[in-house]
Write a protein that holds these residues in place. Structure first.
Motif, PDB file in Angstrom:
ATOM      1  N   PHE A  28       0.820  -1.208   0.000  1.00 29.50           N
ATOM      2  CA  PHE A  28       0.000   0.000   0.000  1.00 29.50           C
ATOM      3  C   PHE A  28       0.857   1.264   0.000  1.00 29.50           C
ATOM      4  O   PHE A  28       0.621   2.195  -0.765  1.00 29.50           O
ATOM      5  CB  PHE A  28      -0.932   0.006   1.211  1.00 29.50           C
ATOM      6  CG  PHE A  28      -1.752   1.258   1.337  1.00 29.50           C
ATOM      7  CD1 PHE A  28      -2.955   1.390   0.670  1.00 29.50           C
ATOM      8  CD2 PHE A  28      -1.303   2.325   2.108  1.00 29.50           C
ATOM      9  CE1 PHE A  28      -3.710   2.558   0.768  1.00 29.50           C
ATOM     10  CE2 PHE A  28      -2.036   3.493   2.210  1.00 29.50           C
ATOM     11  CZ  PHE A  28      -3.247   3.601   1.536  1.00 29.50           C
ATOM     12  N   THR A  29       1.865   1.299   0.871  1.00 30.03           N
ATOM     13  CA  THR A  29       2.673   2.517   0.968  1.00 30.03           C
ATOM     14  C   THR A  29       3.551   2.714  -0.254  1.00 30.03           C
ATOM     15  O   THR A  29       3.877   3.857  -0.611  1.00 30.03           O
ATOM     16  CB  THR A  29       3.528   2.507   2.248  1.00 30.03           C
ATOM     17  OG1 THR A  29       4.199   1.246   2.371  1.00 30.03           O
ATOM     18  CG2 THR A  29       2.667   2.723   3.476  1.00 30.03           C
ATOM     19  N   ARG A  30       3.943   1.645  -0.929  1.00 31.43           N
ATOM     20  CA  ARG A  30       4.678   1.812  -2.196  1.00 31.43           C
ATOM     21  C   ARG A  30       3.825   2.548  -3.220  1.00 31.43           C
ATOM     22  O   ARG A  30       4.304   3.462  -3.902  1.00 31.43           O
ATOM     23  CB  ARG A  30       5.102   0.448  -2.737  1.00 31.43           C
ATOM     24  CG  ARG A  30       6.250  -0.199  -1.981  1.00 31.43           C
ATOM     25  CD  ARG A  30       6.514  -1.615  -2.467  1.00 31.43           C
ATOM     26  NE  ARG A  30       7.409  -2.322  -1.547  1.00 31.43           N
ATOM     27  CZ  ARG A  30       7.269  -3.595  -1.190  1.00 31.43           C
ATOM     28  NH1 ARG A  30       6.262  -4.325  -1.698  1.00 31.43           N
ATOM     29  NH2 ARG A  30       8.120  -4.151  -0.347  1.00 31.43           N
ATOM     30  N   VAL A  31       2.573   2.152  -3.322  1.00 36.78           N
ATOM     31  CA  VAL A  31       1.661   2.832  -4.252  1.00 36.78           C
ATOM     32  C   VAL A  31       1.380   4.250  -3.776  1.00 36.78           C
ATOM     33  O   VAL A  31       1.416   5.211  -4.552  1.00 36.78           O
ATOM     34  CB  VAL A  31       0.352   2.032  -4.388  1.00 36.78           C
ATOM     35  CG1 VAL A  31      -0.673   2.811  -5.220  1.00 36.78           C
ATOM     36  CG2 VAL A  31       0.617   0.664  -5.008  1.00 36.78           C
ATOM     37  N   TRP A  32       1.114   4.390  -2.479  1.00 37.07           N
ATOM     38  CA  TRP A  32       0.776   5.707  -1.910  1.00 37.07           C
ATOM     39  C   TRP A  32       1.870   6.729  -2.186  1.00 37.07           C
ATOM     40  O   TRP A  32       1.591   7.854  -2.612  1.00 37.07           O
ATOM     41  CB  TRP A  32       0.560   5.542  -0.401  1.00 37.07           C
ATOM     42  CG  TRP A  32       0.176   6.801   0.329  1.00 37.07           C
ATOM     43  CD1 TRP A  32      -1.070   7.277   0.529  1.00 37.07           C
ATOM     44  CD2 TRP A  32       1.079   7.721   0.956  1.00 37.07           C
ATOM     45  NE1 TRP A  32      -1.017   8.440   1.247  1.00 37.07           N
ATOM     46  CE2 TRP A  32       0.282   8.736   1.520  1.00 37.07           C
ATOM     47  CE3 TRP A  32       2.462   7.784   1.093  1.00 37.07           C
ATOM     48  CZ2 TRP A  32       0.842   9.812   2.206  1.00 37.07           C
ATOM     49  CZ3 TRP A  32       3.009   8.866   1.781  1.00 37.07           C
ATOM     50  CH2 TRP A  32       2.206   9.856   2.336  1.00 37.07           C
ATOM     51  N   ARG A  33       3.104   6.366  -1.953  1.00 41.25           N
ATOM     52  CA  ARG A  33       4.221   7.295  -2.136  1.00 41.25           C
ATOM     53  C   ARG A  33       4.316   7.752  -3.592  1.00 41.25           C
ATOM     54  O   ARG A  33       4.485   8.932  -3.872  1.00 41.25           O
ATOM     55  CB  ARG A  33       5.535   6.651  -1.697  1.00 41.25           C
ATOM     56  CG  ARG A  33       5.632   6.421  -0.198  1.00 41.25           C
ATOM     57  CD  ARG A  33       6.837   5.565   0.151  1.00 41.25           C
ATOM     58  NE  ARG A  33       8.082   6.249  -0.071  1.00 41.25           N
ATOM     59  CZ  ARG A  33       9.157   5.728  -0.653  1.00 41.25           C
ATOM     60  NH1 ARG A  33       9.113   4.478  -1.085  1.00 41.25           N
ATOM     61  NH2 ARG A  33      10.259   6.421  -0.793  1.00 41.25           N
ATOM     62  N   GLY A  45       0.533  -6.388  -6.817  1.00 38.79           N
ATOM     63  CA  GLY A  45       1.156  -7.114  -5.723  1.00 38.79           C
ATOM     64  C   GLY A  45       0.263  -8.246  -5.266  1.00 38.79           C
ATOM     65  O   GLY A  45      -0.771  -8.531  -5.869  1.00 38.79           O
ATOM     66  N   LYS A  46       0.641  -8.864  -4.180  1.00 40.76           N
ATOM     67  CA  LYS A  46      -0.161  -9.958  -3.643  1.00 40.76           C
ATOM     68  C   LYS A  46      -1.454  -9.443  -3.028  1.00 40.76           C
ATOM     69  O   LYS A  46      -2.505 -10.108  -3.108  1.00 40.76           O
ATOM     70  CB  LYS A  46       0.656 -10.716  -2.589  1.00 40.76           C
ATOM     71  CG  LYS A  46      -0.078 -11.895  -1.969  1.00 40.76           C
ATOM     72  CD  LYS A  46       0.814 -12.629  -0.969  1.00 40.76           C
ATOM     73  CE  LYS A  46       0.058 -13.809  -0.336  1.00 40.76           C
ATOM     74  NZ  LYS A  46       0.912 -14.532   0.654  1.00 40.76           N
ATOM     75  N   HIS A  47      -1.390  -8.263  -2.422  1.00 36.62           N
ATOM     76  CA  HIS A  47      -2.540  -7.720  -1.714  1.00 36.62           C
ATOM     77  C   HIS A  47      -3.119  -6.471  -2.371  1.00 36.62           C
ATOM     78  O   HIS A  47      -4.306  -6.192  -2.213  1.00 36.62           O
ATOM     79  CB  HIS A  47      -2.155  -7.380  -0.269  1.00 36.62           C
ATOM     80  CG  HIS A  47      -1.624  -8.537   0.512  1.00 36.62           C
ATOM     81  ND1 HIS A  47      -2.436  -9.503   1.059  1.00 36.62           N
ATOM     82  CD2 HIS A  47      -0.349  -8.902   0.821  1.00 36.62           C
ATOM     83  CE1 HIS A  47      -1.701 -10.402   1.684  1.00 36.62           C
ATOM     84  NE2 HIS A  47      -0.429 -10.057   1.561  1.00 36.62           N
ATOM     85  N   VAL A  48      -2.295  -5.692  -3.041  1.00 39.00           N
ATOM     86  CA  VAL A  48      -2.720  -4.429  -3.634  1.00 39.00           C
ATOM     87  C   VAL A  48      -2.509  -4.479  -5.146  1.00 39.00           C
ATOM     88  O   VAL A  48      -1.410  -4.789  -5.610  1.00 39.00           O
ATOM     89  CB  VAL A  48      -1.932  -3.239  -3.027  1.00 39.00           C
ATOM     90  CG1 VAL A  48      -2.319  -1.940  -3.708  1.00 39.00           C
ATOM     91  CG2 VAL A  48      -2.176  -3.150  -1.527  1.00 39.00           C
ATOM     92  N   LYS A  49      -3.575  -4.173  -5.879  1.00 36.98           N
ATOM     93  CA  LYS A  49      -3.500  -4.132  -7.339  1.00 36.98           C
ATOM     94  C   LYS A  49      -4.201  -2.876  -7.825  1.00 36.98           C
ATOM     95  O   LYS A  49      -5.372  -2.649  -7.507  1.00 36.98           O
ATOM     96  CB  LYS A  49      -4.155  -5.372  -7.946  1.00 36.98           C
ATOM     97  CG  LYS A  49      -3.499  -6.689  -7.536  1.00 36.98           C
ATOM     98  CD  LYS A  49      -4.218  -7.884  -8.133  1.00 36.98           C
ATOM     99  CE  LYS A  49      -3.569  -9.183  -7.662  1.00 36.98           C
ATOM    100  NZ  LYS A  49      -4.250 -10.386  -8.219  1.00 36.98           N
ATOM    101  N   VAL A  50      -3.507  -2.040  -8.576  1.00 37.52           N
ATOM    102  CA  VAL A  50      -4.102  -0.821  -9.130  1.00 37.52           C
ATOM    103  C   VAL A  50      -3.666  -0.663 -10.573  1.00 37.52           C
ATOM    104  O   VAL A  50      -2.593  -1.134 -10.981  1.00 37.52           O
ATOM    105  CB  VAL A  50      -3.705   0.440  -8.321  1.00 37.52           C
ATOM    106  CG1 VAL A  50      -4.198   0.358  -6.892  1.00 37.52           C
ATOM    107  CG2 VAL A  50      -2.195   0.659  -8.351  1.00 37.52           C
TER     108      VAL A  50
END
Length: 279
Positions: A28-33, A45-50
């Motif tokens: 999440f924070t990788r995407v957020w940043r 990712g395993k948990h976050v996909k956008v």
């Protein structure tokens, strides 16, 4: 907040274990940043996909708001080393705080990064050390053993390493609450999370704060009970003993309107408020 109470998390529909929650937080924070820095992001990712994630309005802080994060476990430190700007710790004894700072700093250096550090503490400051310790005792005077036992049992179900470290400081016992000079763990008998307070007169508490500063702590997040009264005491008794950069306080500017004085806007006051002056 990655979370530390499995029962509470289950009520929110989160059933990941401790390590997997940190893996999700890291994604999440990788995407957020990246999004906050103005990128249009595709991430799987395993948990976050956008796909095509972007920010409609730029943040006022550039390149993005700083990311603050706390966690004592190995996965938490790894996330902090990779991504965060300020790593936060609860108020443990200085030797334990130094250990965590050294660990996070080394992990960050291995990734070519630097991290700043902050600490979360309560404060009980009075005119004298004796009065401060009396105030600390009074704070938990009406907490009975059954209440303490119930709270400690609830804390035990948490898988938070930080919470376990807090509980280990006092072991649920009233007779060993000064865990380091002027560092009192009484709050943690019945409060989860930040459970320690600096106790003493102004010069004593200031000296303890400076000990943490010498370890590398730059930011102090302080509180007390009751909040308003303790805020006044900190301003009057503690701040004069610290080298603080006090922001200018806006003051109303008085203008004349039809012969009458009217306060119509605010201008910065050139002087610091009493009790907030630099030492």
């Amino acid at each position: 907040m990655t979370g530390g109470d499995p029962e509470e998390l289950a009520g929110d529909g989160v059933f990941l274990d401790h390590r997997e929650r940190y893996a999700e937080s890291a994604e999440f924070t990788r995407v957020w940043r990246r999004v906050l820095e103005g990128e249009t992001v595709d991430y799987e990712g395993k948990h976050v996909k956008v796909r095509g994630a972007r920010l409609m309005f730029k943040p006022v802080q550039q390149p993005r708001p700083p990311l603050w994060f706390g966690g004592s476990s190995e996965p938490a430190q790894e996330l902090a080393a990779e991504q965060v700007d300020v790593y936060l710790t609860w108020g443990e004894p200085p030797a334990q705080v130094k250990e965590k700072i050294d660990q996070v700093r080394a992990k960050a250096a291995a990734q070519g990064r630097t991290v700043r550090f902050g600490i979360r503490l309560h404060v009980i400051v009075r005119e004298t050390n004796e009065e401060a310790w009396q105030a600390a005792d009074k704070l938990i005077a009406n907490v009975d053993d059954a209440t303490i036992a119930k709270a400690q049992a609830a804390f035990q179900r948490a898988d938070s390493v930080g919470q376990r470290r807090m509980a280990a400081l006092h072991g649920g016992r009233r007779d060993k609450l000064e865990i380091s000079p002027n560092l009192w763990a009484g709050v943690g008998l019945v409060r989860s999370g930040a459970g320690t307070a600096l106790v003493g007169d102004g010069p004593t508490v200031a000296a303890r704060i400076k000990e943490y500063e010498a370890l590398g702590i730059e930011t102090f997040i302080l509180s007390g009970y009751p909040h308003l009264e303790e805020a006044y005491r900190v301003g009057e008794l503690l701040f004069p003993h610290l080298d603080l950069q006090v922001p200018l306080v806006p003051q109303p500017r008085v203008v004349q309107a039809h012969g009458e004085a009217v306060a119509n806007d605010f201008t910065p006051e050139k002087k610091s408020r009493p009790g907030l002056r630099r030492a």
